[in-house]
Design a protein around this motif. Structure first.
Motif, mmCIF file in Angstrom:
data_model
loop_
_atom_site.group_PDB
_atom_site.id
_atom_site.type_symbol
_atom_site.label_atom_id
_atom_site.label_comp_id
_atom_site.label_asym_id
_atom_site.label_seq_id
_atom_site.Cartn_x
_atom_site.Cartn_y
_atom_site.Cartn_z
ATOM 1 N N SER A 29 4.069 -2.151 -12.314
ATOM 2 C CA SER A 29 4.208 -3.351 -11.502
ATOM 3 C C SER A 29 3.304 -4.438 -12.069
ATOM 4 N N CYS A 30 3.348 -5.604 -11.431
ATOM 5 C CA CYS A 30 2.516 -6.713 -11.895
ATOM 6 C C CYS A 30 1.986 -7.450 -10.674
ATOM 7 N N ILE A 31 0.751 -7.937 -10.754
ATOM 8 C CA ILE A 31 0.169 -8.611 -9.585
ATOM 9 C C ILE A 31 0.923 -9.883 -9.213
ATOM 10 N N SER A 32 1.663 -10.449 -10.153
ATOM 11 C CA SER A 32 2.387 -11.687 -9.849
ATOM 12 C C SER A 32 3.590 -11.445 -8.956
ATOM 13 N N PHE A 33 3.970 -10.188 -8.782
ATOM 14 C CA PHE A 33 5.062 -9.845 -7.873
ATOM 15 C C PHE A 33 4.483 -8.972 -6.758
ATOM 16 N N PRO A 34 3.762 -9.595 -5.819
ATOM 17 C CA PRO A 34 3.010 -8.806 -4.844
ATOM 18 C C PRO A 34 3.881 -7.922 -3.967
ATOM 19 N N GLN A 35 5.088 -8.395 -3.624
ATOM 20 C CA GLN A 35 5.956 -7.577 -2.779
ATOM 21 C C GLN A 35 6.335 -6.286 -3.497
ATOM 22 N N ASP A 36 6.709 -6.447 -4.749
ATOM 23 C CA ASP A 36 7.080 -5.307 -5.576
ATOM 24 C C ASP A 36 5.901 -4.338 -5.706
ATOM 25 N N PHE A 37 4.725 -4.884 -5.989
ATOM 26 C CA PHE A 37 3.528 -4.068 -6.174
ATOM 27 C C PHE A 37 3.189 -3.299 -4.897
ATOM 28 N N MET A 38 3.239 -4.001 -3.768
ATOM 29 C CA MET A 38 2.840 -3.352 -2.512
ATOM 30 C C MET A 38 3.870 -2.332 -2.056
ATOM 31 N N GLN A 39 5.157 -2.626 -2.304
ATOM 32 C CA GLN A 39 6.190 -1.644 -1.952
ATOM 33 C C GLN A 39 6.009 -0.356 -2.746
ATOM 34 N N LYS A 40 5.740 -0.521 -4.045
ATOM 35 C CA LYS A 40 5.555 0.652 -4.898
ATOM 36 C C LYS A 40 4.307 1.427 -4.480
ATOM 37 N N LEU A 41 3.249 0.677 -4.128
ATOM 38 C CA LEU A 41 2.019 1.333 -3.671
ATOM 39 C C LEU A 41 2.258 2.131 -2.400
ATOM 40 N N ALA A 42 2.997 1.510 -1.463
ATOM 41 C CA ALA A 42 3.268 2.191 -0.201
ATOM 42 C C ALA A 42 4.059 3.465 -0.438
ATOM 43 N N LYS A 43 5.026 3.376 -1.376
ATOM 44 C CA LYS A 43 5.817 4.545 -1.733
ATOM 45 C C LYS A 43 4.921 5.618 -2.330
ATOM 46 N N ALA A 44 4.040 5.180 -3.250
ATOM 47 C CA ALA A 44 3.171 6.138 -3.941
ATOM 48 C C ALA A 44 2.212 6.809 -2.966
ATOM 49 N N ALA A 45 1.728 6.025 -1.971
ATOM 50 C CA ALA A 45 0.771 6.590 -1.017
ATOM 51 C C ALA A 45 1.433 7.590 -0.094
ATOM 52 N N GLN A 46 2.755 7.471 0.061
ATOM 53 C CA GLN A 46 3.444 8.364 0.981
ATOM 54 C C GLN A 46 3.964 9.641 0.331
ATOM 55 N N VAL A 47 3.769 9.751 -0.981
ATOM 56 C CA VAL A 47 4.150 10.999 -1.656
ATOM 57 C C VAL A 47 3.279 12.123 -1.119
ATOM 58 N N GLU A 48 3.908 13.222 -0.699
ATOM 59 C CA GLU A 48 3.121 14.268 -0.050
ATOM 60 C C GLU A 48 2.974 15.545 -0.855
ATOM 61 N N ASP A 49 3.700 15.640 -1.953
ATOM 62 C CA ASP A 49 3.666 16.917 -2.654
ATOM 63 C C ASP A 49 3.282 16.749 -4.118
ATOM 64 N N GLY A 50 2.264 15.971 -4.370
ATOM 65 C CA GLY A 50 1.824 15.868 -5.753
ATOM 66 C C GLY A 50 1.241 14.515 -6.082
ATOM 67 N N ILE A 65 5.351 1.357 5.998
ATOM 68 C CA ILE A 65 4.344 0.314 5.822
ATOM 69 C C ILE A 65 5.059 -0.992 5.513
ATOM 70 N N SER A 66 4.768 -2.026 6.300
ATOM 71 C CA SER A 66 5.377 -3.323 6.056
ATOM 72 C C SER A 66 4.575 -4.062 4.994
ATOM 73 N N VAL A 67 5.277 -4.697 4.060
ATOM 74 C CA VAL A 67 4.566 -5.441 3.033
ATOM 75 C C VAL A 67 4.731 -6.952 3.208
ATOM 76 N N ARG A 68 5.237 -7.371 4.372
ATOM 77 C CA ARG A 68 5.308 -8.820 4.620
ATOM 78 C C ARG A 68 3.893 -9.367 4.718
ATOM 79 N N PRO A 69 3.635 -10.522 4.101
ATOM 80 C CA PRO A 69 2.278 -11.069 4.153
ATOM 81 C C PRO A 69 1.728 -11.179 5.576
ATOM 82 N N LYS A 70 2.606 -11.528 6.532
ATOM 83 C CA LYS A 70 2.121 -11.745 7.902
ATOM 84 C C LYS A 70 1.719 -10.445 8.584
ATOM 85 N N ASP A 71 2.243 -9.304 8.092
ATOM 86 C CA ASP A 71 1.917 -8.027 8.719
ATOM 87 C C ASP A 71 0.717 -7.341 8.081
ATOM 88 N N LEU A 72 0.225 -7.886 6.979
ATOM 89 C CA LEU A 72 -0.897 -7.235 6.299
ATOM 90 C C LEU A 72 -2.179 -7.428 7.108
#
Lengths: 297, 91
Positions: A187-208, A5-12
């Motif tokens: 994470s913090c909303i003021s660092f959107p790249q960090d937040f979205m990267q972590k979210l993408a990672k969390a969404a891709q967890v498949e075993d728990g 998942i790309s977290v660049r603003p232009k790809d959202l």
């Protein structure tokens, strides 16, 4: 959910998944919800307990959220999400649909912690997002377990006896990580790249289960002008008050290390809830933060 | 409408698709964001940080939809090129 998942603003995606809510102007929680739904996409099901997001979205006959949303009892967010996940597993749609429990800090750290602990222990396939505005905001700023030390709320109003919040903020990430789940992060909303990267990672967890704790400043509760929401989130991280961390593969690491912390007064002074603090008290708090950083690194 | 209609078919209770279009929160606004398109470099920071999803992306610059903008001023505060200014409503 699969693939990178790309977290660049232009790809959202362009589509807004939450429009027309009745949250306060400058609400930090809705920045978190908007960005989360942009990353997670429309194949998402939400379980929301009583919290700011529910109180400002769910009005008959229309809900501003464009994904299926289940409103649940205050302590039951994670249990409800577990139930949805079990139903989807039975239907064979476990991989297509992300089940998200979305709760505030009170609904996670105080009232919902038992259900959360149970769901994490069972290892259900859920993503739990806790947006942290550091008190029960929609009922009128009562203290919660996530309220930081020294803050003024309506149940810790201060006064001559100095009855401000006396206990430190609960370390939710460590509590959650102690369950040995695959992925958890702050994470913090003021660092959107960090937040979205972590979210993408969390969404891709498949075993728990996975867990995201996101700091979302609140203008009426913290007592600052509405345009400073993002600025204060940044200051909280840069002053070292809120530490961006990640728990992955059994290891805790700091994702944003600070070479030099900003003075704590810069973060505390704009907020009405910390206005009563004297310079000595701020200095003592700064030393506490320095100690916290020493123990984690 | 016959009373025998079951509720779950949605005939008795009016319902609408998700995404509110009926509550226009733009009337809450005291200050209105105004964009200077010449300064805008389309970095999309305002679009990312808008809590209300009021900002739309276009090819060269953003546009601000005033139907849902509550005038919080985050976009003005975060704009790196100072392209957005807040103007009092009614002026």
């Amino acid at each position: 959910m699969s693939g990178v998942i790309s977290v660049r603003p232009k790809d959202l995606p362009f589509d807004e998944s939450v429009v027309g809510h009745l949250g306060c102007s400058g609400c930090g929680a809705f920045v978190a919800v908007r960005l989360a739904l942009k990353i997670l996409g429309d194949q998402t099901m939400l379980a929301i307990p009583a919290c700011c997001v529910l109180a400002t979205t769910c009005f008959y006959p229309q809900v501003p959220l464009k994904v299926p949303t289940l409103m649940t009892a205050f302590p039951a967010t994670a249990a409800t999400a577990s139930g949805i996940a079990a139903g989807l597993r039975h239907l064979g749609k476990k991989k297509e649909i992300t089940v998200v429990g979305l709760a505030g800090d009170g609904g996670t750290a105080d009232i919902g912690i038992q259900a959360l602990s149970g769901a994490l222990d069972r290892g259900d396939q859920i993503l739990y997002i806790c947006y942290d505005n550091e008190a029960y905001m929609n009922t009128g700023v009562q203290r919660s377990g996530a309220t930081p030390k020294g803050a003024r709320t309506t149940t810790t109003p201060g006064g001559q006896r100095g009855m401000w919040e006396s206990s430190p903020k609960k370390d939710l990430l460590s509590i959650v990580a102690a369950h040995g789940i695959p992925y958890a992060a702050t994470s913090c909303i003021s660092f959107p790249q960090d937040f979205m990267q972590k979210l993408a990672k969390a969404a891709q967890v498949e075993d728990g289960p996975s867990f995201i704790h996101v700091l979302a400043p609140c203008p009426p509760g913290w007592g600052y002008a509405s345009e400073k929401t993002i600025e204060l989130g940044k200051l909280a991280v840069e002053a070292g008050v809120f530490i961006l961390r990640e728990w992955e593969n059994g290891e805790m690491k700091v994702t944003r290390k600070l070479r030099k912390r900003k003075p704590l007064a810069e973060y505390l002074k704009p907020q009405a809830r910390f206005r009563h603090l004297t310079d000595e008290e701020i200095k003592a708090m700064e030393e506490e933060i320095a100690r916290a950083w020493e123990t984690i690194s | 409408m016959s009373p025998a209609q079951p509720l779950h078919q949605g005939r008795l209770i009016p319902h609408f698709p998700g995404g509110t279009v009926r509550q226009k929160t733009g009337s809450w606004r005291i200050f209105r964001p105004v964009l200077d398109v010449e300064k805008c470099n389309n970095c999309l920071l305002c679009w990312i940080f808008c809590p209300d999803g009021a900002i739309d992306r276009e090819e060269k610059w953003v546009t601000i939809g005033l139907d849902f903008c509550k005038g919080c001023g985050i976009c003005e505060n975060e704009c790196p090129t100072d392209a957005i200014t807040m103007v009092k409503e009614g002026k």
